[in-house]
Design a protein around this motif. Structure first.
Motif, mmCIF file in Angstrom:
data_model
loop_
_atom_site.group_PDB
_atom_site.id
_atom_site.type_symbol
_atom_site.label_atom_id
_atom_site.label_comp_id
_atom_site.label_asym_id
_atom_site.label_seq_id
_atom_site.Cartn_x
_atom_site.Cartn_y
_atom_site.Cartn_z
ATOM 1 N N ALA A 29 -1.297 5.827 19.747
ATOM 2 C CA ALA A 29 -1.914 7.135 19.518
ATOM 3 C C ALA A 29 -2.439 7.227 18.088
ATOM 4 C CB ALA A 29 -0.896 8.241 19.761
ATOM 5 N N LEU A 30 -3.517 7.956 17.912
ATOM 6 C CA LEU A 30 -4.144 8.088 16.598
ATOM 7 C C LEU A 30 -3.194 8.729 15.597
ATOM 8 C CD1 LEU A 30 -6.782 7.633 15.018
ATOM 9 C CD2 LEU A 30 -7.451 9.948 15.666
ATOM 10 N N THR A 31 -2.376 9.664 16.059
ATOM 11 C CA THR A 31 -1.425 10.318 15.152
ATOM 12 C C THR A 31 -0.313 9.375 14.692
ATOM 13 O OG1 THR A 31 -0.197 11.151 17.053
ATOM 14 C CG2 THR A 31 -1.848 12.621 16.072
ATOM 15 N N THR A 32 -0.158 8.265 15.355
ATOM 16 C CA THR A 32 0.794 7.241 14.930
ATOM 17 C C THR A 32 0.091 6.125 14.163
ATOM 18 O OG1 THR A 32 2.110 7.696 16.900
ATOM 19 C CG2 THR A 32 2.580 5.652 15.734
ATOM 20 N N ALA A 33 -1.133 5.812 14.548
ATOM 21 C CA ALA A 33 -1.865 4.712 13.925
ATOM 22 C C ALA A 33 -2.259 5.023 12.489
ATOM 23 C CB ALA A 33 -3.109 4.382 14.746
ATOM 24 N N VAL A 34 -2.618 6.275 12.213
ATOM 25 C CA VAL A 34 -3.025 6.637 10.848
ATOM 26 C C VAL A 34 -1.878 6.478 9.854
ATOM 27 C CG1 VAL A 34 -3.840 8.534 9.392
ATOM 28 C CG2 VAL A 34 -4.940 8.100 11.575
ATOM 29 N N PRO A 35 -0.669 6.982 10.136
ATOM 30 C CA PRO A 35 0.421 6.751 9.173
ATOM 31 C C PRO A 35 0.774 5.279 8.990
ATOM 32 C CG PRO A 35 0.998 8.548 10.618
ATOM 33 C CD PRO A 35 -0.255 7.939 11.167
ATOM 34 N N ILE A 36 0.678 4.484 10.049
ATOM 35 C CA ILE A 36 0.970 3.055 9.918
ATOM 36 C C ILE A 36 -0.085 2.384 9.039
ATOM 37 C CG2 ILE A 36 1.153 0.867 11.166
ATOM 38 C CD1 ILE A 36 2.364 2.503 13.496
ATOM 39 N N GLY A 37 -1.347 2.728 9.239
ATOM 40 C CA GLY A 37 -2.403 2.192 8.391
ATOM 41 C C GLY A 37 -2.265 2.626 6.948
ATOM 42 N N SER A 38 -1.848 3.874 6.753
ATOM 43 C CA SER A 38 -1.677 4.355 5.384
ATOM 44 C C SER A 38 -0.485 3.691 4.700
ATOM 45 C CB SER A 38 -1.527 5.870 5.358
ATOM 46 O OG SER A 38 -0.333 6.260 5.975
ATOM 47 N N LEU A 39 0.534 3.340 5.456
ATOM 48 C CA LEU A 39 1.663 2.606 4.864
ATOM 49 C C LEU A 39 1.223 1.238 4.349
ATOM 50 C CD1 LEU A 39 4.620 3.438 7.274
ATOM 51 C CD2 LEU A 39 4.290 4.207 4.919
ATOM 52 N N ALA A 40 0.324 0.589 5.068
ATOM 53 C CA ALA A 40 -0.200 -0.695 4.593
ATOM 54 C C ALA A 40 -1.010 -0.503 3.311
ATOM 55 C CB ALA A 40 -1.056 -1.337 5.679
ATOM 56 N N ALA A 41 -1.815 0.563 3.254
ATOM 57 C CA ALA A 41 -2.584 0.833 2.043
ATOM 58 C C ALA A 41 -1.661 1.169 0.874
ATOM 59 C CB ALA A 41 -3.563 1.973 2.296
ATOM 60 N N ILE A 42 -0.612 1.932 1.147
ATOM 61 C CA ILE A 42 0.356 2.267 0.096
ATOM 62 C C ILE A 42 1.077 1.012 -0.385
ATOM 63 C CG2 ILE A 42 2.544 3.467 -0.317
ATOM 64 C CD1 ILE A 42 1.465 5.710 1.486
ATOM 65 N N ALA A 43 1.368 0.093 0.526
ATOM 66 C CA ALA A 43 2.015 -1.164 0.132
ATOM 67 C C ALA A 43 1.113 -1.970 -0.798
ATOM 68 C CB ALA A 43 2.372 -1.976 1.372
ATOM 69 N N LEU A 44 -0.178 -1.995 -0.520
ATOM 70 C CA LEU A 44 -1.117 -2.688 -1.415
ATOM 71 C C LEU A 44 -1.139 -2.043 -2.790
ATOM 72 C CD1 LEU A 44 -4.132 -3.284 0.982
ATOM 73 C CD2 LEU A 44 -2.805 -5.051 -0.174
ATOM 74 N N ILE A 45 -1.180 -0.720 -2.825
ATOM 75 C CA ILE A 45 -1.193 -0.009 -4.104
ATOM 76 C C ILE A 45 0.108 -0.269 -4.871
ATOM 77 C CG2 ILE A 45 -1.227 2.277 -5.170
ATOM 78 C CD1 ILE A 45 -2.976 3.166 -2.763
ATOM 79 N N GLY A 46 1.231 -0.202 -4.175
ATOM 80 C CA GLY A 46 2.518 -0.456 -4.815
ATOM 81 C C GLY A 46 2.629 -1.865 -5.363
ATOM 82 N N HIS A 47 2.105 -2.826 -4.629
ATOM 83 C CA HIS A 47 2.136 -4.202 -5.121
ATOM 84 C C HIS A 47 1.301 -4.346 -6.381
ATOM 85 C CE1 HIS A 47 1.310 -8.549 -5.265
ATOM 86 N NE2 HIS A 47 2.504 -8.654 -4.689
ATOM 87 N N ALA A 48 0.129 -3.724 -6.386
ATOM 88 C CA ALA A 48 -0.746 -3.828 -7.554
ATOM 89 C C ALA A 48 -0.170 -3.098 -8.762
ATOM 90 C CB ALA A 48 -2.125 -3.268 -7.222
ATOM 91 N N MET A 49 0.592 -2.034 -8.525
ATOM 92 C CA MET A 49 1.116 -1.258 -9.639
ATOM 93 C C MET A 49 2.438 -1.789 -10.182
ATOM 94 S SD MET A 49 0.317 2.650 -8.444
ATOM 95 C CE MET A 49 1.257 3.337 -9.793
ATOM 96 N N PHE A 50 3.312 -2.268 -9.298
ATOM 97 C CA PHE A 50 4.656 -2.585 -9.729
ATOM 98 C C PHE A 50 5.007 -4.061 -9.681
ATOM 99 C CE2 PHE A 50 4.873 1.817 -8.073
ATOM 100 C CZ PHE A 50 5.106 2.443 -9.281
ATOM 101 N N VAL A 51 4.505 -4.794 -8.702
ATOM 102 C CA VAL A 51 4.847 -6.209 -8.595
ATOM 103 C C VAL A 51 3.969 -7.042 -9.512
ATOM 104 C CG1 VAL A 51 4.993 -8.176 -7.030
ATOM 105 C CG2 VAL A 51 5.719 -5.926 -6.254
ATOM 106 N N LYS A 52 2.662 -6.815 -9.435
ATOM 107 C CA LYS A 52 1.729 -7.546 -10.291
ATOM 108 C C LYS A 52 1.002 -6.537 -11.174
ATOM 109 C CE LYS A 52 -1.648 -11.156 -10.331
ATOM 110 N NZ LYS A 52 -2.499 -12.047 -9.623
ATOM 111 N N ALA A 53 1.775 -5.892 -12.025
ATOM 112 C CA ALA A 53 1.251 -4.809 -12.850
ATOM 113 C C ALA A 53 0.333 -5.351 -13.936
ATOM 114 C CB ALA A 53 2.405 -4.061 -13.493
ATOM 115 N N PRO A 54 -0.697 -4.589 -14.266
ATOM 116 C CA PRO A 54 -1.541 -4.997 -15.384
ATOM 117 C C PRO A 54 -0.754 -4.852 -16.681
ATOM 118 C CG PRO A 54 -2.230 -2.859 -14.558
ATOM 119 C CD PRO A 54 -1.173 -3.368 -13.638
ATOM 120 N N VAL A 55 -0.804 -5.855 -17.491
ATOM 121 C CA VAL A 55 -0.049 -5.839 -18.744
ATOM 122 C C VAL A 55 -1.002 -6.016 -19.910
ATOM 123 C CG1 VAL A 55 2.117 -6.656 -17.754
ATOM 124 C CG2 VAL A 55 0.438 -8.293 -18.555
ATOM 125 N N THR A 56 -0.612 -5.450 -21.013
ATOM 126 C CA THR A 56 -1.362 -5.651 -22.244
ATOM 127 C C THR A 56 -0.655 -6.715 -23.055
ATOM 128 O OG1 THR A 56 -0.124 -3.887 -23.322
ATOM 129 C CG2 THR A 56 -2.212 -3.279 -22.300
#
Length: 71
Positions: A29-56
């Motif tokens: 169902a679309l109401t289930t697919a959207v949160p699952i897709g957003s969790l994948a997008a959030i995982a990408l953002i979290g990886h970029a921010m915390f796992v491979k964070a930009p450093v100075t």
């Protein structure tokens, strides 16, 4: 030159829309697919921010500017 963060910025909407569309085609169902897709997008953002964070570079590696200190 395409860097890691450029790829992440491109993958965020691809993950959100692509996973949502794929799950909808499979029959989820679309109401289930959207949160699952957003969790994948959030995982990408979290990886970029915390796992491979930009450093100075540390202050030790920067050139020593012996100018007037305003403090």
């Amino acid at each position: 030159m395409t860097g890691y963060y450029d790829i992440v910025l491109g993958l965020i909407p691809v993950a959100l829309l692509g996973i949502t569309a794929a799950l909808t085609v499979v029959g989820v169902a679309l109401t289930t697919a959207v949160p699952i897709g957003s969790l994948a997008a959030i995982a990408l953002i979290g990886h970029a921010m915390f796992v491979k964070a930009p450093v100075t570079p540390s202050e030790e590696s920067q050139p020593n500017h012996s100018g007037i200190n305003a403090d």
